[in-house]
Design a protein around this motif. Structure first.
Motif, PDB file in Angstrom:
ATOM      1  N   CYS A   1     102.872  82.747  31.879  1.00  7.91           N
ATOM      2  CA  CYS A   1     103.284  81.712  32.825  1.00  7.91           C
ATOM      3  C   CYS A   1     104.806  81.717  32.937  1.00  7.91           C
ATOM      4  N   ARG A   2     105.304  81.607  34.172  1.00  9.78           N
ATOM      5  CA  ARG A   2     106.763  81.530  34.363  1.00  9.78           C
ATOM      6  C   ARG A   2     107.154  80.058  34.422  1.00  9.78           C
ATOM      7  N   ARG A   3     108.089  79.688  33.548  1.00 10.52           N
ATOM      8  CA  ARG A   3     108.397  78.279  33.323  1.00 10.52           C
ATOM      9  C   ARG A   3     109.122  77.623  34.504  1.00 10.52           C
TER      10      ARG A   3
ATOM     11  N   ARG B   1     114.563  77.243  29.193  1.00 15.31           N
ATOM     12  CA  ARG B   1     114.161  78.592  29.597  1.00 15.31           C
ATOM     13  C   ARG B   1     113.441  78.602  30.939  1.00 15.31           C
TER      14      ARG B   1
ATOM     15  N   GLY C   1     112.320  79.601  34.406  1.00 12.81           N
ATOM     16  CA  GLY C   1     112.264  80.917  35.034  1.00 12.81           C
ATOM     17  C   GLY C   1     111.826  82.028  34.111  1.00 12.81           C
ATOM     18  N   LYS C   2     111.793  81.772  32.795  1.00 16.56           N
ATOM     19  CA  LYS C   2     111.364  82.794  31.834  1.00 16.56           C
ATOM     20  C   LYS C   2     109.839  82.731  31.655  1.00 16.56           C
ATOM     21  N   TRP C   3     109.295  83.798  31.062  1.00 22.93           N
ATOM     22  CA  TRP C   3     107.846  83.914  30.905  1.00 22.93           C
ATOM     23  C   TRP C   3     107.399  83.487  29.496  1.00 22.93           C
ATOM     24  N   THR C   4     106.257  82.826  29.455  1.00 18.11           N
ATOM     25  CA  THR C   4     105.731  82.356  28.182  1.00 18.11           C
ATOM     26  C   THR C   4     104.208  82.464  28.155  1.00 18.11           C
TER      27      THR C   4
ATOM     28  N   THR D   1     104.755  75.126  35.623  1.00 18.18           N
ATOM     29  CA  THR D   1     104.651  76.578  35.779  1.00 18.18           C
ATOM     30  C   THR D   1     104.930  76.996  37.216  1.00 18.18           C
TER      31      THR D   1
ATOM     32  N   GLU E   1     104.502  80.177  38.209  1.00 19.58           N
ATOM     33  CA  GLU E   1     103.646  81.305  38.559  1.00 19.58           C
ATOM     34  C   GLU E   1     102.855  81.700  37.313  1.00 19.58           C
TER      35      GLU E   1
ATOM     36  N   GLU F   1     112.498  88.996  29.465  1.00 24.15           N
ATOM     37  CA  GLU F   1     112.424  87.712  30.167  1.00 24.15           C
ATOM     38  C   GLU F   1     111.419  86.772  29.499  1.00 24.15           C
TER      39      GLU F   1
ATOM     40  N   ALA G   1     110.394  83.742  27.162  1.00 22.54           N
ATOM     41  CA  ALA G   1     111.122  82.485  26.942  1.00 22.54           C
ATOM     42  C   ALA G   1     111.438  82.223  25.470  1.00 22.54           C
TER      43      ALA G   1
END
Lengths: 206, 206
Positions: free
Chosen positions: B85-87, B92, B94-97, B161, B163, B176, B178
């Motif tokens: 999921c992109r935050r 963070r 825009g970062k992915w988690t 989220t 995305e 990238e 998070a």
């Protein structure tokens, strides 16, 4: 403890944090005042997309979250025996427990378990792997027990412990065990030892 | 944030709860007022045998403890891909988690992980075993990730989220990601998958 809501939907008592009188350790009273400014809080769903009522400060707008606590401890083993501690404090004063207590800030789960074993039993150990993770969701706790090897059979119990003693499987005072998470962990320990293989046990305690 | 002590040994700022400005999620400001009565607290070692300074109310004598928080989440798998999921929120942004968030009262670690997966990705899953337990002691957190099987590749991301997307191992945006706990969990996941056996990974993040 019923939640009371006024016309704005604000609740003066929280629905998520009920007392559990059987066990004083697990009781958490509702937040009444803001930790930032001291103003009396109201319980409502915050405006940030949250879905649960929280203690919100009407003055400085701080949102106060309440989250589960971790209790960390060990199953300390000496030859074929396990170390238990008889509790000198409430709750369950006089009952037997594995050494365990609330995890603190600035320590890992294993460091907390080792610290509690030292504090409650004065026992020196070599830490082993995580053995059990038990959810006690009705009191907002997660209990984690690590296997540990005792480096000596001399103990120096702290002020929270009346007595620290080694027990063989057939000596365990099953009816005098302080907490269900401890009883479950001990049962799984002896079962795994019989089977010759120790696993990780994730258990939900109703 | 230095701790200041007066002649009585009382501290006006806590030594155990330093800010961590790189990551707003992890910041916890010191307790300033009593949650019971609103009086300004003082930091001192309680008189009950405790060894650590706590926020103590000089009026009603309530002791306020601060303990680590659990963050619970999943590694949701669809065929050979993992859901990230992109935050949409700080920290963070825009970062992915992996889908994860703070565990709530009245839920188990697995229930919390499933709830977060639904809230952040709108993903329906079948929960698997506990896969990683990561101590982030410098910010007072324990992160727990469960393996999970996605029941569909349709997602409905929530407001946290931007995305939600499936990634093969060679597509993971490693630079990238998070949080270090997420990166470590993903690394261990792909290593275990290569080895053909999934274990429990207990990791301390410095």
């Amino acid at each position: 403890m019923p939640a009371m809501a006024d016309a704005t939907g604000m609740q003066t008592l929280p629905p998520l944090c009920a007392p559990f009188p059987e066990n004083r350790m697990t009781f958490r009273s509702p937040i009444k005042h803001c930790r930032e400014c001291g103003t009396a809080v109201v319980y409502r769903i915050p405006d940030d997309g949250d879905t649960k009522p929280r203690a919100v400060c009407p003055a400085c707008h701080t949102i106060h979250y309440e989250n589960p606590l971790n209790v960390v401890g060990t199953v300390p083993v000496w030859r074929d025996k396990v170390l238990l501690c008889r509790r000198a404090i409430e709750p369950r004063l006089g009952k037997w427990t594995l050494p365990a207590g609330f995890m603190e800030l600035n320590e890992t789960t294993a460091q907390g378990a080792e610290r509690e074993t030292d504090e409650e039993a004065g026992a020196q150990i070599q830490m082993g792997p995580l053995f059990s993770l038990l959810n006690v969701s009705h009191v907002g706790q997660v209990h984690l027990f690590y296997l540990a090897k005792l480096l000596s059979d001399e103990f120096h119990p702290g002020y929270e412990t009346l007595e620290a003693r080694l027990f063989g499987e057939d000596e365990i005072p099953w009816d005098e065990i302080a907490f269900r998470t401890v009883k479950t962990t001990l049962e799984r320990f002896f079962a795994d030892r019989k089977a010759g293989q120790f696993g990780l046990h994730c258990v939900d305690i109703d």
